[in-house]
Motif scaffolding. Sequence first.
Motif, PDB file in Angstrom:
ATOM      1  N   LYS A  55       0.834  -1.203   0.000  1.00  0.00           N
ATOM      2  CA  LYS A  55       0.000   0.000   0.000  1.00  0.00           C
ATOM      3  C   LYS A  55       0.874   1.260   0.000  1.00  0.00           C
ATOM      4  N   ALA A  56       1.930   1.255   0.812  1.00  0.00           N
ATOM      5  CA  ALA A  56       2.851   2.397   0.867  1.00  0.00           C
ATOM      6  C   ALA A  56       3.615   2.547  -0.453  1.00  0.00           C
ATOM      7  N   ALA A  57       4.039   1.424  -1.021  1.00  0.00           N
ATOM      8  CA  ALA A  57       4.787   1.458  -2.284  1.00  0.00           C
ATOM      9  C   ALA A  57       3.913   1.967  -3.420  1.00  0.00           C
ATOM     10  N   GLU A  58       2.673   1.496  -3.452  1.00  0.00           N
ATOM     11  CA  GLU A  58       1.745   1.929  -4.498  1.00  0.00           C
ATOM     12  C   GLU A  58       1.517   3.436  -4.416  1.00  0.00           C
ATOM     13  N   SER A  59       1.364   3.929  -3.209  1.00  0.00           N
ATOM     14  CA  SER A  59       1.146   5.357  -2.998  1.00  0.00           C
ATOM     15  C   SER A  59       2.352   6.172  -3.464  1.00  0.00           C
ATOM     16  N   SER A  60       3.548   5.744  -3.080  1.00  0.00           N
ATOM     17  CA  SER A  60       4.740   6.501  -3.461  1.00  0.00           C
ATOM     18  C   SER A  60       4.999   6.429  -4.966  1.00  0.00           C
ATOM     19  N   LEU A  61       4.700   5.294  -5.578  1.00  0.00           N
ATOM     20  CA  LEU A  61       4.859   5.171  -7.032  1.00  0.00           C
ATOM     21  C   LEU A  61       3.868   6.073  -7.774  1.00  0.00           C
ATOM     22  N   ALA A  62       2.623   6.087  -7.313  1.00  0.00           N
ATOM     23  CA  ALA A  62       1.608   6.925  -7.951  1.00  0.00           C
ATOM     24  C   ALA A  62       1.963   8.407  -7.806  1.00  0.00           C
ATOM     25  N   ARG A  63       2.476   8.758  -6.633  1.00  0.00           N
ATOM     26  CA  ARG A  63       2.869  10.148  -6.402  1.00  0.00           C
ATOM     27  C   ARG A  63       4.031  10.547  -7.319  1.00  0.00           C
ATOM     28  N   ALA A  64       5.029   9.662  -7.447  1.00  0.00           N
ATOM     29  CA  ALA A  64       6.174   9.937  -8.314  1.00  0.00           C
ATOM     30  C   ALA A  64       5.729  10.097  -9.767  1.00  0.00           C
ATOM     31  N   ALA A  65       4.776   9.270 -10.191  1.00  0.00           N
ATOM     32  CA  ALA A  65       4.273   9.357 -11.565  1.00  0.00           C
ATOM     33  C   ALA A  65       3.473  10.643 -11.754  1.00  0.00           C
ATOM     34  N   GLY A  66       2.668  10.979 -10.783  1.00  0.00           N
ATOM     35  CA  GLY A  66       1.841  12.178 -10.879  1.00  0.00           C
ATOM     36  C   GLY A  66       2.648  13.463 -10.891  1.00  0.00           C
ATOM     37  N   LYS A  67       3.773  13.455 -10.189  1.00  0.00           N
ATOM     38  CA  LYS A  67       4.623  14.647 -10.110  1.00  0.00           C
ATOM     39  C   LYS A  67       5.609  14.734 -11.264  1.00  0.00           C
ATOM     40  N   GLY A  68       5.667  13.689 -12.095  1.00  0.00           N
ATOM     41  CA  GLY A  68       6.562  13.725 -13.249  1.00  0.00           C
ATOM     42  C   GLY A  68       7.965  13.234 -12.961  1.00  0.00           C
TER      43      GLY A  68
END
Length: 89
Positions: free
Chosen positions: A52-65
Amino acid sequence: MANIKSAKTRIKRNKKREVVNLNRLNAVRTAEKKTRKAVAAGDKEGAKAAFKAAESSLARAAGKGTMHKKTASRHISRLAAAVKSLFVK
């Protein structure tokens, strides 16, 4: 060396963004490692929480470019498959 003021400003900005992006990528890598370790250890609840933590950090990294969206999606998919393998057996 840049002589134009806007070019000097961009150099400063790029250095600041580089630090932010590197920190974000390090957080992503750490989260992925924690998930993989939990899966390897067979810890179902730990793997679920780490995923859950990894998914969140990956999505955030993708969203921020910081990371390409498809790269993040591929990492999430592979982690999800690894975590799911614990529950299917």
